[in-house]
Write an enzyme that holds these catalytic residues in place. Structure first.
Site, short mmCIF file in Angstrom:
data_model
loop_
_atom_site.label_atom_id
_atom_site.label_comp_id
_atom_site.label_asym_id
_atom_site.label_seq_id
_atom_site.Cartn_x
_atom_site.Cartn_y
_atom_site.Cartn_z
N CYS A 77 0.87 -1.17 0.00
CA CYS A 77 0.00 0.00 0.00
C CYS A 77 0.90 1.22 0.00
O CYS A 77 1.48 1.57 1.03
CB CYS A 77 -0.93 -0.01 1.21
N GLU A 136 -3.49 0.85 -6.38
CA GLU A 136 -2.51 -0.18 -6.70
C GLU A 136 -2.25 -0.11 -8.20
O GLU A 136 -3.11 0.31 -8.97
CB GLU A 136 -3.00 -1.56 -6.27
#
Length: 234
Positions: A2, A106
């Site tokens: 992340c 992402e």
């Protein structure tokens, strides 16, 4: 992993969802491109056994670090090893926190290009990453509070993008995670599971998100190549 996330819920919304009060004045300020090194709200349980929300720097700085710059390398902590690594073990045992978020980004490697995607929960506009925090003292005894986001193996929805994903906790898991008296590492590690793929959505977003200095609401709108656009934008 992340490396960027989104947080746009208001102070009132954060306090209501996390049953907490801000320990700082004013709004935290929305961010549609939260990057490591920035100050962001985190939720923790204080000495009075009550939850509070404060600001900390993203990128954990262990107490033994020589320089705060190490935080940029410690924005994430792997769930499988946090009970073993010297940089994370003490925080895992005593300094756990929640990191409020409305979604995260992402990137999918396609040839030489990386295509950004926005990921959110279908029925929970505001949620929490599992996090750890630490207190570091600088050369002049200035205290820096920092945090890291815990990651786990990606679920089937995110696996085509990346092998890792942030740990997202459900509201009923907030208390056991935040409880400073909870020292059962096996019980704590059992909370760190991939979030169900069927309860999440993702869609391709504009390349502007690649620049950490770009920060506006259009970053989470579906890009021209998006295949999974949310109803909000349809």
């Amino acid at each position: 992993m992340c490396g960027r996330y989104v947080r746009f819920s208001t102070k009132t919304e954060l306090e209501h969802h996390f049953e907490s009060e801000f320990k700082i004045d004013g709004e935290a300020g929305a961010s549609y491109n939260v990057a490591p090194g920035t100050l962001n709200p985190v939720v923790l349980t204080g000495r009075a056994q009550t939850r509070g929300i404060t600001l900390m720097k993203w990128g954990l700085i262990p107490p033994f670090a020589d320089t705060p710059n190490i935080g940029y390398k410690m924005m994430n902590a792997r769930s499988e090893t946090i009970h073993e690594k010297p940089s994370f073990r003490p925080a895992f045992e005593r300094k756990r926190c929640l990191v409020p978020a409305n979604g995260f980004f992402e990137w999918q490697q396609t040839g030489s290009a990386k295509i950004p995607h926005f990921i959110s929960l279908q029925n929970e506009p505001l949620f929490a990453f599992a996090g750890l925090f630490e207190r570091w003292l600088g050369p002049h005894n200035e205290a820096v509070f920092s945090y890291t986001i815990i990651t786990t193996q990606a679920n089937p929805l995110l696996a085509p993008l990346h092998e890792r994903m942030p740990v997202i906790l459900r509201p009923e898991q907030y208390n056991p995670w935040l409880d400073p008296a909870q020292r059962d590492t096996e019980a704590l590690r059992a909370l760190l599971q991939p979030y169900p793929a069927e309860e999440m959505s993702l869609w391709e977003v504009p390349d502007d998100v690649n620049k950490a200095t770009v920060n506006h609401a259009d970053l989470i709108k579906p890009g021209s190549g998006s295949l999974q656009a949310p109803g909000l934008f349809s």
